[in-house]
Write a protein that holds these residues in place. Structure first.
Motif, PDB file in Angstrom:
ATOM      1  N   ALA A  69       0.844  -1.195   0.000  1.00 14.21           N
ATOM      2  CA  ALA A  69       0.000   0.000   0.000  1.00 14.21           C
ATOM      3  C   ALA A  69       0.873   1.236   0.000  1.00 14.21           C
ATOM      4  CB  ALA A  69      -0.928   0.000   1.210  1.00 14.21           C
ATOM      5  N   LEU A  70       0.294   2.364  -0.433  1.00 16.57           N
ATOM      6  CA  LEU A  70       1.007   3.638  -0.454  1.00 16.57           C
ATOM      7  C   LEU A  70       0.772   4.431   0.824  1.00 16.57           C
ATOM      8  CD1 LEU A  70       0.301   4.674  -4.151  1.00 16.57           C
ATOM      9  CD2 LEU A  70       2.349   3.598  -3.210  1.00 16.57           C
ATOM     10  N   ARG A  71       0.238   3.777   1.830  1.00 16.81           N
ATOM     11  CA  ARG A  71       0.005   4.425   3.124  1.00 16.81           C
ATOM     12  C   ARG A  71       0.633   3.558   4.208  1.00 16.81           C
ATOM     13  NH1 ARG A  71      -3.623   1.251   5.659  1.00 16.81           N
ATOM     14  NH2 ARG A  71      -4.900  -0.114   4.357  1.00 16.81           N
ATOM     15  N   ARG A  72       0.715   4.114   5.377  1.00 15.73           N
ATOM     16  CA  ARG A  72       1.234   3.344   6.498  1.00 15.73           C
ATOM     17  C   ARG A  72       0.166   2.365   6.957  1.00 15.73           C
ATOM     18  NH1 ARG A  72       4.743   5.355  11.647  1.00 15.73           N
ATOM     19  NH2 ARG A  72       4.889   3.328  12.643  1.00 15.73           N
ATOM     20  N   LEU A  73       0.548   1.104   7.094  1.00 18.58           N
ATOM     21  CA  LEU A  73      -0.404   0.078   7.503  1.00 18.58           C
ATOM     22  C   LEU A  73      -0.797   0.277   8.957  1.00 18.58           C
ATOM     23  CD1 LEU A  73       1.131  -3.084   5.785  1.00 18.58           C
ATOM     24  CD2 LEU A  73      -0.677  -1.580   4.942  1.00 18.58           C
ATOM     25  N   ARG A  74      -2.091   0.107   9.242  1.00 19.38           N
ATOM     26  CA  ARG A  74      -2.616   0.303  10.587  1.00 19.38           C
ATOM     27  C   ARG A  74      -2.875  -1.042  11.259  1.00 19.38           C
ATOM     28  NH1 ARG A  74      -5.472   3.929   7.279  1.00 19.38           N
ATOM     29  NH2 ARG A  74      -7.186   2.438   7.159  1.00 19.38           N
ATOM     30  N   ARG A  75      -3.300  -0.943  12.508  1.00 16.12           N
ATOM     31  CA  ARG A  75      -3.582  -2.152  13.278  1.00 16.12           C
ATOM     32  C   ARG A  75      -4.660  -2.991  12.611  1.00 16.12           C
ATOM     33  NH1 ARG A  75      -6.823  -4.505  16.768  1.00 16.12           N
ATOM     34  NH2 ARG A  75      -5.994  -5.533  18.637  1.00 16.12           N
ATOM     35  N   GLU A  76      -5.666  -2.329  12.031  1.00 19.14           N
ATOM     36  CA  GLU A  76      -6.778  -3.048  11.404  1.00 19.14           C
ATOM     37  C   GLU A  76      -6.315  -3.933  10.245  1.00 19.14           C
ATOM     38  OE1 GLU A  76      -6.730   0.246  11.950  1.00 19.14           O
ATOM     39  OE2 GLU A  76      -8.061   0.291  13.710  1.00 19.14           O
ATOM     40  N   ASP A  77      -5.218  -3.555   9.609  1.00 19.13           N
ATOM     41  CA  ASP A  77      -4.708  -4.343   8.485  1.00 19.13           C
ATOM     42  C   ASP A  77      -4.150  -5.693   8.935  1.00 19.13           C
ATOM     43  OD1 ASP A  77      -5.139  -2.394   6.338  1.00 19.13           O
ATOM     44  OD2 ASP A  77      -3.611  -1.209   7.356  1.00 19.13           O
ATOM     45  N   ALA A 118       5.501 -10.255  10.481  1.00 21.42           N
ATOM     46  CA  ALA A 118       6.374  -9.403  11.288  1.00 21.42           C
ATOM     47  C   ALA A 118       7.724  -9.194  10.610  1.00 21.42           C
ATOM     48  CB  ALA A 118       6.579 -10.030  12.665  1.00 21.42           C
ATOM     49  N   THR A 119       8.134 -10.158   9.774  1.00 19.59           N
ATOM     50  CA  THR A 119       9.403 -10.036   9.064  1.00 19.59           C
ATOM     51  C   THR A 119       9.335  -8.987   7.970  1.00 19.59           C
ATOM     52  OG1 THR A 119       9.802 -12.403   9.458  1.00 19.59           O
ATOM     53  CG2 THR A 119      11.187 -11.320   7.815  1.00 19.59           C
ATOM     54  N   HIS A 120       8.227  -8.929   7.234  1.00 13.13           N
ATOM     55  CA  HIS A 120       8.146  -8.119   6.025  1.00 13.13           C
ATOM     56  C   HIS A 120       7.273  -6.878   6.174  1.00 13.13           C
ATOM     57  CE1 HIS A 120       9.139 -12.246   4.696  1.00 13.13           C
ATOM     58  NE2 HIS A 120       9.944 -11.621   3.883  1.00 13.13           N
ATOM     59  N   SER A 121       6.653  -6.674   7.317  1.00 12.82           N
ATOM     60  CA  SER A 121       5.772  -5.513   7.506  1.00 12.82           C
ATOM     61  C   SER A 121       6.022  -4.900   8.882  1.00 12.82           C
ATOM     62  CB  SER A 121       4.292  -5.915   7.398  1.00 12.82           C
ATOM     63  OG  SER A 121       4.025  -6.529   6.158  1.00 12.82           O
ATOM     64  N   LEU A 122       5.671  -3.627   8.999  1.00 17.75           N
ATOM     65  CA  LEU A 122       5.791  -2.948  10.299  1.00 17.75           C
ATOM     66  C   LEU A 122       4.513  -3.167  11.090  1.00 17.75           C
ATOM     67  CD1 LEU A 122       7.476   0.426   9.264  1.00 17.75           C
ATOM     68  CD2 LEU A 122       8.536  -1.488  10.465  1.00 17.75           C
ATOM     69  N   ILE A 123       4.433  -4.319  11.752  1.00 15.65           N
ATOM     70  CA  ILE A 123       3.267  -4.614  12.577  1.00 15.65           C
ATOM     71  C   ILE A 123       3.312  -3.747  13.827  1.00 15.65           C
ATOM     72  CG2 ILE A 123       2.114  -6.386  13.956  1.00 15.65           C
ATOM     73  CD1 ILE A 123       2.918  -8.447  12.033  1.00 15.65           C
ATOM     74  N   PRO A 124       2.207  -3.087  14.188  1.00 12.10           N
ATOM     75  CA  PRO A 124       2.201  -2.248  15.396  1.00 12.10           C
ATOM     76  C   PRO A 124       2.589  -3.043  16.639  1.00 12.10           C
ATOM     77  CG  PRO A 124       0.233  -1.854  14.077  1.00 12.10           C
ATOM     78  CD  PRO A 124       0.928  -3.029  13.464  1.00 12.10           C
ATOM     79  N   LYS A 125       3.338  -2.398  17.506  1.00 14.39           N
ATOM     80  CA  LYS A 125       3.825  -3.050  18.722  1.00 14.39           C
ATOM     81  C   LYS A 125       2.672  -3.486  19.623  1.00 14.39           C
ATOM     82  CE  LYS A 125       7.121  -2.340  22.499  1.00 14.39           C
ATOM     83  NZ  LYS A 125       8.055  -1.367  23.134  1.00 14.39           N
TER      84      LYS A 125
END
Length: 234
Positions: A69-77, A118-125
């Motif tokens: 995506a062209l946006r920052r991924l959120r928790r809902e994703d 978690a390896t390939h995306s910035l999952i929220p802490k």
């Protein structure tokens, strides 16, 4: 496939795909093919390129299970990871499992669910913390859903067996080590597409791990992996 957003390159890409289909006898599924454009591409140019390729425009899509995506991924994703974990827990909840059995299930099945993302995306802490809490409660809570006594803390459970733990691992502490694999690939294979693009864009900034130079997701993933490798690689 990657290309600059201009007519000349897009026509060449289309010709390559056309020749490939002629040689192999395969066909492109235009219903499943999509174009994702950068933020700075003008609307008219997007429409022209999309018409040339015959692909529909999208703002995000899934590729190999990862959302681009062209946006920052959120928790809902990433809510689907929690939903998947809860489905498995509901299946096991009706069984009369011992504490060692629950620990084995958490270790072999549940803790593996978020690893790839978690390896390939910035999952929220916060989401990783919630997953740790769900797994911890599954181990200690009773069959009827009532809270049970936590005899051992979660950090102690995550220690190796030889140090008195049960060999589990926290999702938060495991994530940097998972990203170190991508960083090692970046260092070790200098002819890869990953290295050529990232090194040409960031250069020394990537090696030194400057934190304020950009907000790129790929930069942050590599930076965290390089930080993990730094004490053990020369």
């Amino acid at each position: 496939m990657f290309s600059k957003a201009n007519r000349k390159e897009v026509v060449e890409v289309k010709q390559i795909l056309h020749k490939f289909c002629e040689w192999t006898g395969q066909k492109i599924n235009y219903e499943k093919s999509m174009c994702l454009f950068g933020k700075h591409v003008k609307r008219r140019n997007k429409r022209r390129i999309s018409n040339i390729m015959g692909f529909k425009q999208v703002k995000e899509f899934n590729y190999l299970g990862i959302k681009l995506a062209l946006r920052r991924l959120r928790r809902e994703d990433f809510q689907f990871i929690i939903d998947k974990s809860m489905r498995k827990l509901n299946q096991w909840g009706n069984k009369n499992l011992s504490i060692p059995g629950k620990i084995t299930l958490v270790k072999s099945v549940l803790l593996a669910l978020p690893s790839y993302h978690a390896t390939h995306s910035l999952i929220p802490k916060r989401l990783l913390e919630e997953l740790d809490r769900i797994y911890k409660n599954f181990i200690w809570n009773k069959k009827n859903g009532r809270k049970g006594l936590h005899y051992i803390s979660w950090p102690d459970l995550c220690k190796p067996v030889e140090f008195g733990g049960r060999g589990l691992h926290s999702n938060i502490s495991k994530t940097p080590a998972l990203r170190a694999r991508i960083a090692w690939r970046f260092i070790n294979n200098k002819h890869s597409l990953l290295h050529l693009i990232m090194a040409s864009k960031y250069g020394e900034k990537l090696e030194r791990g400057y934190s304020n130079c950009c907000r790129s997701t790929a930069f942050k993933l590599l930076k965290e992996g390089l930080k993990m490798l730094k004490p053990i690689v020369r």
